[in-house]
Design an enzyme around this catalytic site. Structure first.
Site, PDB file in Angstrom:
ATOM      1  N   ARG A  69       0.828  -1.214   0.000  1.00  0.00           N
ATOM      2  CA  ARG A  69       0.000   0.000   0.000  1.00  0.00           C
ATOM      3  C   ARG A  69       0.855   1.254   0.000  1.00  0.00           C
ATOM      4  O   ARG A  69       0.459   2.317  -0.464  1.00  0.00           O
ATOM      5  CB  ARG A  69      -0.937  -0.050   1.208  1.00  0.00           C
ATOM      6  CG  ARG A  69      -1.658   1.219   1.509  1.00  0.00           C
ATOM      7  CD  ARG A  69      -2.967   1.037   2.274  1.00  0.00           C
ATOM      8  NE  ARG A  69      -2.941   0.116   3.391  1.00  0.00           N
ATOM      9  CZ  ARG A  69      -2.349   0.347   4.565  1.00  0.00           C
ATOM     10  NH1 ARG A  69      -1.686   1.461   4.774  1.00  0.00           N
ATOM     11  NH2 ARG A  69      -2.405  -0.544   5.522  1.00  0.00           N
TER      12      ARG A  69
ATOM     13  N   TYR B  20     -17.453  19.602 -11.694  1.00  0.00           N
ATOM     14  CA  TYR B  20     -17.902  18.233 -11.940  1.00  0.00           C
ATOM     15  C   TYR B  20     -18.941  17.876 -10.865  1.00  0.00           C
ATOM     16  O   TYR B  20     -18.674  18.026  -9.665  1.00  0.00           O
ATOM     17  CB  TYR B  20     -16.673  17.322 -11.870  1.00  0.00           C
ATOM     18  CG  TYR B  20     -16.948  15.854 -12.018  1.00  0.00           C
ATOM     19  CD1 TYR B  20     -17.432  15.338 -13.219  1.00  0.00           C
ATOM     20  CD2 TYR B  20     -16.700  14.975 -10.973  1.00  0.00           C
ATOM     21  CE1 TYR B  20     -17.669  13.981 -13.356  1.00  0.00           C
ATOM     22  CE2 TYR B  20     -16.937  13.623 -11.102  1.00  0.00           C
ATOM     23  CZ  TYR B  20     -17.430  13.128 -12.305  1.00  0.00           C
ATOM     24  OH  TYR B  20     -17.664  11.789 -12.434  1.00  0.00           O
TER      25      TYR B  20
ATOM     26  N   ASP C 240      -9.250  21.033 -11.110  1.00  0.00           N
ATOM     27  CA  ASP C 240      -9.530  19.819 -11.868  1.00  0.00           C
ATOM     28  C   ASP C 240      -9.037  20.085 -13.288  1.00  0.00           C
ATOM     29  O   ASP C 240      -9.655  20.836 -14.047  1.00  0.00           O
ATOM     30  CB  ASP C 240     -11.038  19.519 -11.837  1.00  0.00           C
ATOM     31  CG  ASP C 240     -11.382  18.187 -12.501  1.00  0.00           C
ATOM     32  OD1 ASP C 240     -10.650  17.774 -13.420  1.00  0.00           O
ATOM     33  OD2 ASP C 240     -12.392  17.580 -12.102  1.00  0.00           O
TER      34      ASP C 240
HETATM   35  C1  LIG Z   1     -14.892  12.079 -15.131  1.00  0.00           C
HETATM   36  C2  LIG Z   1     -14.465  13.276 -14.392  1.00  0.00           C
HETATM   37  C3  LIG Z   1     -14.081  13.197 -13.058  1.00  0.00           C
HETATM   38  C4  LIG Z   1     -14.218  11.921 -12.260  1.00  0.00           C
HETATM   39  O1  LIG Z   1     -13.373  10.940 -12.691  1.00  0.00           O
HETATM   40  P1  LIG Z   1     -13.653   9.381 -12.359  1.00  0.00           P
HETATM   41  O2  LIG Z   1     -12.355   8.762 -12.702  1.00  0.00           O
HETATM   42  O3  LIG Z   1     -14.797   8.990 -13.228  1.00  0.00           O
HETATM   43  O4  LIG Z   1     -13.986   9.295 -10.909  1.00  0.00           O
HETATM   44  C5  LIG Z   1     -13.599  14.331 -12.449  1.00  0.00           C
HETATM   45  N1  LIG Z   1     -13.515  15.493 -13.120  1.00  0.00           N
HETATM   46  C6  LIG Z   1     -13.878  15.608 -14.402  1.00  0.00           C
HETATM   47  C7  LIG Z   1     -13.748  16.919 -15.075  1.00  0.00           C
HETATM   48  C8  LIG Z   1     -14.370  14.510 -15.080  1.00  0.00           C
HETATM   49  O5  LIG Z   1     -14.769  14.644 -16.345  1.00  0.00           O
END
Ligand SMILES: *Cc1c(COP(=O)(O)O)cnc(C)c1O
Length: 399
Positions: free
Chosen positions: A63, A118, A190
């Site tokens: 881990r 998101y 993000d």
């Molecule tokens: C898809 C997405 C996520 C989440 O990702 P997962 O791997 O599906 O949990 C986060 N931010 C954005 C902008 C996304 O398009």
């Protein structure tokens, strides 16, 4: 960064496409094999009792890290650039978002989150963070330096995303970061849409840059993965939080991430090019009210994209002139090359209808017609456009 050895250039001297193919790899540490082996590992054995007591080993437990996880972390760190001090690997993009937030917030804190974040990120703020005494204020993503007015004495983090999920507003990240840092708050972003190849988040003032590796790092719609890259101010908190919470990624999934990464630059270039070709074609169609693609000249947010970004991915949206819902559904059902489903970033094209009016709390979303999000994949772009022509014929027939 790899140091120059024996007159060979340092890794940082190579162009990005080259770094994507060599980052995090060390074949001669693995008998010369090109790729880092996949370590399926939990227990690690020490040679002697003394070594065990002294924890005399580079690794300690599955881990906690293996050569496989280290290879992927290092690869991403080298692609992010010198501002990146640490990378955490998480089991999904959403886990990357929640871990990044938990690593910088504590009870009594306040966080500012872009209104077009998101969706599940909002849900995390409104449920878990709220339950642990962290309050959230959603803000207009176009706020720029005006975010100063929303800073509270306990604001410790500003969450950002550019372009925003589904609606593609561009944020002025450097302007927001300047205000946040002046107010002793860290900036989270993000950065899934551009990836570190097309937006160097950590160099533009972001402290914690998040990617859903599920999208373009994986690139084949067969992987769930998240990553958080941190600068030196946020690195320790990030690593401690991810480790303390017991978060880790399975070795085969890390290997899929590494495999995807090697072709990321060339795939993204094609997504960028085909995406823009289709977006330009949509602009010419009488049924289309507007195209939401920040790399398209004249589209909303294009100036910021041009200033801060070096490329685009294959994800954008269109707003149709008002038509009955059955016409939109007829358009989608007539398509053969666009799958209908969540997520994106794979080799295949996707199209989904969406309406975010119910999600917004700080801004009003009123685009003027039905909206469809497209992911432009790696198919022949002429085939993709011909398919859309069939879609518009079905739309006209159903009006
Ligand atoms: C898809 C997405 C996520 C989440 O990702 P997962 O791997 O599906 O949990 C986060 N931010 C954005 C902008 C996304 O398009």
């Amino acid at each position: 960064m790899t140091k120059a050895e024996g007159g060979k250039p340092a890794q940082s001297e190579f162009k990005q496409d080259t770094r994507v193919t060599i980052s995090g790899r060390n074949p001669h540490a693995h008998h010369g094999y090109v790729n880092t082996p996949v370590y399926h590992a939990s227990t690690l054995l020490y040679r002697t009792a003394e070594d065990f007591l002294g924890r005399k080993s580079q690794y300690s437990y599955g881990r906690r890290g293996t050569p496989t996880s280290e290879a992927l972390e290092k690869a991403i760190q080298e692609i992010e650039g010198p501002a990146c001090a640490a990378v955490a690997l998480l089991p999904s993009g959403l886990a990357a978002i929640s871990t990044a937030l938990l690593s910088v917030l504590q009870s009594g804190d306040h966080v500012l989150v872009n209104d077009n974040a998101y969706g599940p990120c909002r849900k995390f703020c409104d449920s878990v963070l709220k339950r642990y005494g962290v309050s959230t204020t959603y803000y207009d993503p176009l706020i720029s330096a005006g975010i100063a007015a929303l800073m509270q004495p306990n604001t410790r983090a500003v969450f950002t995303e550019a372009p925003g999920s589904l609606t593609f507003e561009m944020q002025d990240i450097p302007a927001i970061a300047e205000v946040a840092h002046k107010n002793n708050a860290l900036v989270l972003m993000d950065n899934t849409w551009a990836s570190p190849l097309y937006f160097k988040a950590l160099e533009k003032g972001v402290d914690l840059s998040i990617q859903s590796g599920t999208k373009y790092i994986g690139g084949h719609s067969d992987l769930m993965l998240g990553t958080v890259s941190a600068n030196k101010d946020a690195a320790q908190r990030l690593k401690d939080t991810a480790y303390t919470m017991g978060l880790c990624v399975g070795p085969d999934d890390m290997n899929l991430g590494l495999r995807g990464l090697r072709t990321l630059a060339v795939r993204l270039r094609q997504h960028h090019q085909s995406g823009l070709t289709v977006a330009r074609w949509f602009e010419q169609q009488p049924e289309v009210l507007k195209v939401l693609h920040p790399a398209l000249p004249g589209a909303p947010g294009h100036d910021i994209w041009k200033r801060d970004f070096t490329g685009a991915c294959g994800l954008f949206a269109i707003v149709l002139k008002p038509v009955p819902e059955k016409a939109v559904l007829a358009f989608l059902n007539a398509l053969s090359l666009y799958g209908m489903g969540a997520s994106w970033g794979g080799f295949e094209s996707l199209a989904i209808p969406y309406d975010v009016t119910a999600y917004r709390t700080a801004t009003k979303w009123a685009p003027g017609g039905p909206s469809i999000r497209f992911h432009i994949g790696l198919e022949d772009v002429g085939d993709l456009i011909a398919d859309l022509e069939r879609g518009f014929a079905a739309l006209a027939a159903a009006k």
